[in-house]
Design a protein around this motif. Structure first.
Motif, PDB file in Angstrom:
ATOM      1  N   MET A   1       0.841  -1.167   0.000  1.00 39.49           N
ATOM      2  CA  MET A   1       0.000   0.000   0.000  1.00 39.49           C
ATOM      3  C   MET A   1       0.896   1.244   0.000  1.00 39.49           C
ATOM      4  O   MET A   1       1.910   1.289   0.677  1.00 39.49           O
ATOM      5  CB  MET A   1      -0.915  -0.033   1.234  1.00 39.49           C
ATOM      6  N   ASN A   2       0.484   2.216  -0.727  1.00 44.67           N
ATOM      7  CA  ASN A   2       1.229   3.457  -0.875  1.00 44.67           C
ATOM      8  C   ASN A   2       1.296   4.207   0.470  1.00 44.67           C
ATOM      9  O   ASN A   2       0.376   4.156   1.279  1.00 44.67           O
ATOM     10  CB  ASN A   2       0.520   4.312  -1.926  1.00 44.67           C
ATOM     11  N   HIS A   3       2.404   4.910   0.671  1.00 49.34           N
ATOM     12  CA  HIS A   3       2.613   5.654   1.918  1.00 49.34           C
ATOM     13  C   HIS A   3       1.564   6.751   2.088  1.00 49.34           C
ATOM     14  O   HIS A   3       1.090   6.996   3.205  1.00 49.34           O
ATOM     15  CB  HIS A   3       4.018   6.243   1.933  1.00 49.34           C
ATOM     16  N   GLN A   4       1.200   7.408   0.996  1.00 46.07           N
ATOM     17  CA  GLN A   4       0.198   8.475   1.070  1.00 46.07           C
ATOM     18  C   GLN A   4      -1.173   7.918   1.447  1.00 46.07           C
ATOM     19  O   GLN A   4      -1.902   8.526   2.218  1.00 46.07           O
ATOM     20  CB  GLN A   4       0.109   9.211  -0.276  1.00 46.07           C
ATOM     21  N   VAL A   5      -1.498   6.735   0.946  1.00 52.12           N
ATOM     22  CA  VAL A   5      -2.784   6.118   1.265  1.00 52.12           C
ATOM     23  C   VAL A   5      -2.822   5.737   2.742  1.00 52.12           C
ATOM     24  O   VAL A   5      -3.833   5.943   3.422  1.00 52.12           O
ATOM     25  CB  VAL A   5      -3.025   4.879   0.370  1.00 52.12           C
ATOM     26  N   LYS A   6      -1.712   5.203   3.253  1.00 49.50           N
ATOM     27  CA  LYS A   6      -1.645   4.866   4.674  1.00 49.50           C
ATOM     28  C   LYS A   6      -1.825   6.112   5.536  1.00 49.50           C
ATOM     29  O   LYS A   6      -2.508   6.075   6.558  1.00 49.50           O
ATOM     30  CB  LYS A   6      -0.304   4.209   4.996  1.00 49.50           C
ATOM     31  N   LYS A   7      -1.208   7.205   5.102  1.00 43.77           N
ATOM     32  CA  LYS A   7      -1.307   8.445   5.854  1.00 43.77           C
ATOM     33  C   LYS A   7      -2.743   8.962   5.888  1.00 43.77           C
ATOM     34  O   LYS A   7      -3.250   9.367   6.934  1.00 43.77           O
ATOM     35  CB  LYS A   7      -0.374   9.484   5.222  1.00 43.77           C
ATOM     36  N   VAL A   8      -3.427   8.905   4.764  1.00 40.06           N
ATOM     37  CA  VAL A   8      -4.816   9.363   4.692  1.00 40.06           C
ATOM     38  C   VAL A   8      -5.715   8.469   5.548  1.00 40.06           C
ATOM     39  O   VAL A   8      -6.579   8.954   6.287  1.00 40.06           O
ATOM     40  CB  VAL A   8      -5.294   9.406   3.224  1.00 40.06           C
ATOM     41  N   LEU A   9      -5.511   7.153   5.470  1.00 40.69           N
ATOM     42  CA  LEU A   9      -6.314   6.232   6.277  1.00 40.69           C
ATOM     43  C   LEU A   9      -6.066   6.449   7.764  1.00 40.69           C
ATOM     44  O   LEU A   9      -6.999   6.370   8.571  1.00 40.69           O
ATOM     45  CB  LEU A   9      -6.012   4.784   5.889  1.00 40.69           C
ATOM     46  N   PHE A  10      -4.830   6.726   8.129  1.00 44.33           N
ATOM     47  CA  PHE A  10      -4.513   6.996   9.527  1.00 44.33           C
ATOM     48  C   PHE A  10      -5.196   8.274  10.002  1.00 44.33           C
ATOM     49  O   PHE A  10      -5.730   8.320  11.112  1.00 44.33           O
ATOM     50  CB  PHE A  10      -2.997   7.096   9.712  1.00 44.33           C
ATOM     51  N   ILE A  11      -5.219   9.292   9.182  1.00 44.12           N
ATOM     52  CA  ILE A  11      -5.873  10.551   9.548  1.00 44.12           C
ATOM     53  C   ILE A  11      -7.375  10.347   9.685  1.00 44.12           C
ATOM     54  O   ILE A  11      -7.998  10.853  10.628  1.00 44.12           O
ATOM     55  CB  ILE A  11      -5.529  11.656   8.528  1.00 44.12           C
ATOM     56  N   ILE A  12      -7.973   9.580   8.772  1.00 43.28           N
ATOM     57  CA  ILE A  12      -9.412   9.309   8.847  1.00 43.28           C
ATOM     58  C   ILE A  12      -9.737   8.531  10.126  1.00 43.28           C
ATOM     59  O   ILE A  12     -10.707   8.829  10.833  1.00 43.28           O
ATOM     60  CB  ILE A  12      -9.892   8.555   7.593  1.00 43.28           C
ATOM     61  N   ALA A  13      -8.912   7.543  10.435  1.00 44.91           N
ATOM     62  CA  ALA A  13      -9.128   6.756  11.663  1.00 44.91           C
ATOM     63  C   ALA A  13      -8.965   7.638  12.896  1.00 44.91           C
ATOM     64  O   ALA A  13      -9.733   7.515  13.866  1.00 44.91           O
ATOM     65  CB  ALA A  13      -8.156   5.586  11.711  1.00 44.91           C
ATOM     66  N   ALA A  14      -7.989   8.526  12.887  1.00 47.56           N
ATOM     67  CA  ALA A  14      -7.771   9.410  14.035  1.00 47.56           C
ATOM     68  C   ALA A  14      -8.951  10.356  14.220  1.00 47.56           C
ATOM     69  O   ALA A  14      -9.396  10.589  15.351  1.00 47.56           O
ATOM     70  CB  ALA A  14      -6.474  10.194  13.853  1.00 47.56           C
ATOM     71  N   VAL A  15      -9.479  10.897  13.136  1.00 50.12           N
ATOM     72  CA  VAL A  15     -10.638  11.799  13.237  1.00 50.12           C
ATOM     73  C   VAL A  15     -11.847  11.036  13.776  1.00 50.12           C
ATOM     74  O   VAL A  15     -12.580  11.540  14.643  1.00 50.12           O
ATOM     75  CB  VAL A  15     -10.933  12.452  11.864  1.00 50.12           C
ATOM     76  N   ALA A  16     -12.052   9.800  13.295  1.00 51.40           N
ATOM     77  CA  ALA A  16     -13.170   8.998  13.793  1.00 51.40           C
ATOM     78  C   ALA A  16     -13.007   8.704  15.280  1.00 51.40           C
ATOM     79  O   ALA A  16     -13.979   8.782  16.047  1.00 51.40           O
ATOM     80  CB  ALA A  16     -13.273   7.695  12.995  1.00 51.40           C
ATOM     81  N   LEU A  17     -11.801   8.379  15.705  1.00 49.78           N
ATOM     82  CA  LEU A  17     -11.566   8.103  17.121  1.00 49.78           C
ATOM     83  C   LEU A  17     -11.760   9.354  17.974  1.00 49.78           C
ATOM     84  O   LEU A  17     -12.271   9.272  19.088  1.00 49.78           O
ATOM     85  CB  LEU A  17     -10.176   7.517  17.324  1.00 49.78           C
ATOM     86  N   VAL A  18     -11.354  10.504  17.469  1.00 50.95           N
ATOM     87  CA  VAL A  18     -11.555  11.755  18.213  1.00 50.95           C
ATOM     88  C   VAL A  18     -13.046  12.048  18.363  1.00 50.95           C
ATOM     89  O   VAL A  18     -13.498  12.484  19.429  1.00 50.95           O
ATOM     90  CB  VAL A  18     -10.819  12.929  17.523  1.00 50.95           C
TER      91      VAL A  18
END
Length: 127
Positions: A1-18
Motif C-alpha cells: 500500500m502506498n505511503h500516502q494512502v496509509k497516511k490518509v487512512l490513519f488521519i481518517i481513523a484518528a478523526v473517527a476516534l476523536v
C-alpha cells in the motif's frame, strides 16, 4: 500500500476516534464522579459507627456505583483515548525515556541502582 494512502487512512481513523472520544466525554465525566462518590462514601462508611450514618453512606455508595454502571460507555472512551495516544506515539516514532533524578536533583546514572544493597546497608547501619 502506498505511503500516502496509509497516511490518509490513519488521519481518517484518528478523526473517527476523536469523534468517538468527544461523544463519550460526558459519560467519562459522570463515570469519574460516580467513582469519586463511591470512594468517598465507602471511606466514610468505614469511619462512622452510628447505624443511621452507615445507612446514609451506604445509600450514597450505591448511588455512586449505579452512576458508574450507567456510564459504562466511558470505558470505550478511555480505550479510544489510549488508542489515540498509542497511535500518535507510533506515528511520530518518539520513544521518551523516563529521567531518574537523585535526591539532590542531579541526574542518576545507570550504576545508581546497581549499588542499592550497599546503600541500604549503610542506611540500616546508620540507624
Amino acid at each position: 500500500m502506498n505511503h500516502q494512502v496509509k497516511k490518509v487512512l490513519f488521519i481518517i481513523a484518528a478523526v473517527a476516534l476523536v469523534l468517538v472520544l468527544l461523544g463519550s466525554l460526558p459519560n467519562m465525566i459522570l463515570f469519574g464522579l460516580g467513582a469519586l462518590l463511591t470512594l468517598w462514601a465507602g471511606v466514610r462508611f468505614k469511619a462512622v459507627t452510628h447505624v443511621g450514618a452507615k445507612i446514609v453512606y451506604g445509600i450514597l455508595a450505591i448511588i455512586g456505583i449505579a452512576t458508574m454502571l450507567s456510564n459504562i460507555w466511558a470505558l470505550v472512551g478511555i480505550v479510544v483515548a489510549w488508542l489515540l495516544f498509542k497511535g500518535y506515539m507510533m506515528y511520530t516514532g518518539e520513544k521518551r525515556d523516563v529521567e531518574i533524578l537523585n535526591a539532590d536533583g542531579s541526574r542518576a546514572g545507570r550504576s545508581s541502582f546497581q549499588q542499592f544493597d550497599q546503600v541500604w546497608q549503610k542506611f540500616v547501619n546508620r540507624r
